[in-house]
Design an enzyme around this catalytic site. Sequence first.
Site, PDB file in Angstrom:
ATOM      1  CD  GLU A   1       3.570  -2.807 -15.317  1.00 51.59           C
ATOM      2  OE1 GLU A   1       4.085  -2.359 -14.286  1.00 51.59           O
ATOM      3  OE2 GLU A   1       2.560  -2.306 -15.832  1.00 51.59           O
TER       4      GLU A   1
ATOM      5  CE  LYS B   1      -0.666  -1.777 -14.244  1.00 51.73           C
ATOM      6  NZ  LYS B   1       0.591  -1.157 -14.523  1.00 51.73           N
TER       7      LYS B   1
ATOM      8  CD  GLU C   1      -1.407  -0.093 -10.514  1.00 54.56           C
ATOM      9  OE1 GLU C   1      -1.193   0.920  -9.852  1.00 54.56           O
ATOM     10  OE2 GLU C   1      -0.975  -0.229 -11.659  1.00 54.56           O
TER      11      GLU C   1
END
Length: 619
Positions: A492, A496, A499
């Site tokens: 995750e 993050k 992106e």
Amino acid sequence: MCGIIGYIGNKEASKILISGLEKLEYRGYDSAGLAVIDNKENKTSEINRNNNGNKTNNGNKTNNNNNNTLHIFKSKGRVSRLYSAILPGKIGIGHTRWATHGLPADKNSHPFLDEKKEFAVVHNGIIENYLELKEELREQGVQFSSETDSEVIVHLLAKHYSGDVKDAVLKTIRRLKGAYAFCVLKNNSEEIIGARNGSPLVIGLGNNENFFASDVSALVEHTKNVVYLNDFELSRIRHKDVEIFDFNGKKKELKIKKIDWDLEQAQKSGYKHFMLKEIFEQPQVIAESLKLELEIKKIPFLMPKKAEEFENKSLQKIILVACGTASYAGLVGKYLIEKIARIPVINETASEFRYKDPLVSKDDIVIAISQSGETADTLAAIRLAKQRGAKTLGFINVIDSTIAREVDHVIYTRAGLEIGVASTKAFTSQLVCLYLLAFQLAGKKMNSSSLIEKIKETLSLNKEIKELSEQYFNYSNFLYIGRNMNFPLALEGALKLKEISYIHAEAYPAGELKHGPIALVSEETPTLALCPQDEVYDKTLSNIEEIKARKGKVIALATQGDEKIKQVADNIIFIPKTDPIFYPLLSAIPLQLFAYHLADRKECDIDKPRNLAKSVTVE
Ligand code: M6R
């Protein structure tokens, strides 16, 4: 992806459409456009805005009819490009695009017109058989103006029209394969038709005015009364009248729902970006999600006694289906449920699920995790699970979204409106639901007594992480590592970073480094290591040593009071000490802040990163 909107009433349509499109812009921001009709002249005007922002008037073209003018304005770029579109009229449709077929360009922007410029269409979805339809229409002499799949819709409409727009829509949809929500506007008419099959479409019911939109955020400032169109339904809206039909043209009943939130939630409230605001909302959000304990207890097919049935093999397994960040929440869920409740869990990437002929049967429970409740792949996974007789549950944030309406039982995760494209508070609210589920399945009570205080304490790392970003924003590659239930957090954290800052990042279980990725370790590739004091702490510490021995820089996410880590890591972000089971919840926050500050330092468009859209309603 793509946002569509329609308005019919007594107000200036352009303003309402533009303001609605701004709310829908999270769905895509490659181009935007409007079509509006007024009833003064008998002309169709078409204006494109070229890449320099200058108007290129495609000329006013006279229609054969004597009444309503159809005005079009469209442009590559953000919805704000439409501000200069002063289109007279009180009926209109609009679009904000996430490109699927054809580059972001003026000519590929919606709305599309037929050759006589009588119909305008905006579309969200993918027409899978567009190439054969295009070929067929070309053979009949139709000239196409774009590279999109969507344009076939408007030419089919023109071909099938013989006096009634609804009938033309019904004939057109019989030719379409794929997913769509589209709105149709015809000159000389006082109605808008919207149709849905696979992409969301909501009707807003006003006072002498009615609306279409891809979701309620575009409607909430005008009305709280909405009707969600289902798949295989179309609707005709007029000033004072809304009708729904099935795809055979049979009239259906309107099921009106009330929206219970307002626009206040959609403000930045002094924060530089929605993402930062949403990161800081996590203490309240997590507190709200923790209140779901009772609701989760009441899920009919998940009562504690049923946990024993898993052992008896009468309920075989739990399958979690989700995409992106939600699927990393699912992976944490798998670790949690297997550890706490000793029940087997399969975490499936929803976009793969239906193409692998999954082993799912009536004995299984399939759980969809989704912020938007509209993700096409997650929805398709749930539909397949239902076809095979499995029981379905949704951990969904957006109320009355499609997945929420289709699962057997829904738990709303209570993250509130999430606007930043990068998911933050929705992720931690999903985690909380999965913790509660794991404890419920185990028939145990979860002790989260000091959790909210610790979340707040973790947020106070913001300043320190901002300073750290100064040292790291110039790197092009990062590795993220973690073990056990912190491995999904590494995934995750890396997502993050990718992106919103466009920095390449890869995540691995820390023990996997030596099986290949350690070849990437160098002074140029720092590693962010999740190394809280849990049962695998020593193992992760050894992996950090291996990186240091190869001159790799290490930023460690470690537990307050950890002295050993100081001897190996270059930088340390200390999170509060907690029950190790809760480290994923605490770690999420510095990972979000780290990505945020690197992206901010690089002056990236954090809330609307390139190429992305918040809600992925195409395959
Ligand atoms: O709305 P959903 O939770 O179903 O969306 C799933 C993913 O598209 C989403 O989590 C995506 O990965 C986010 N951009 C991550 O920040």
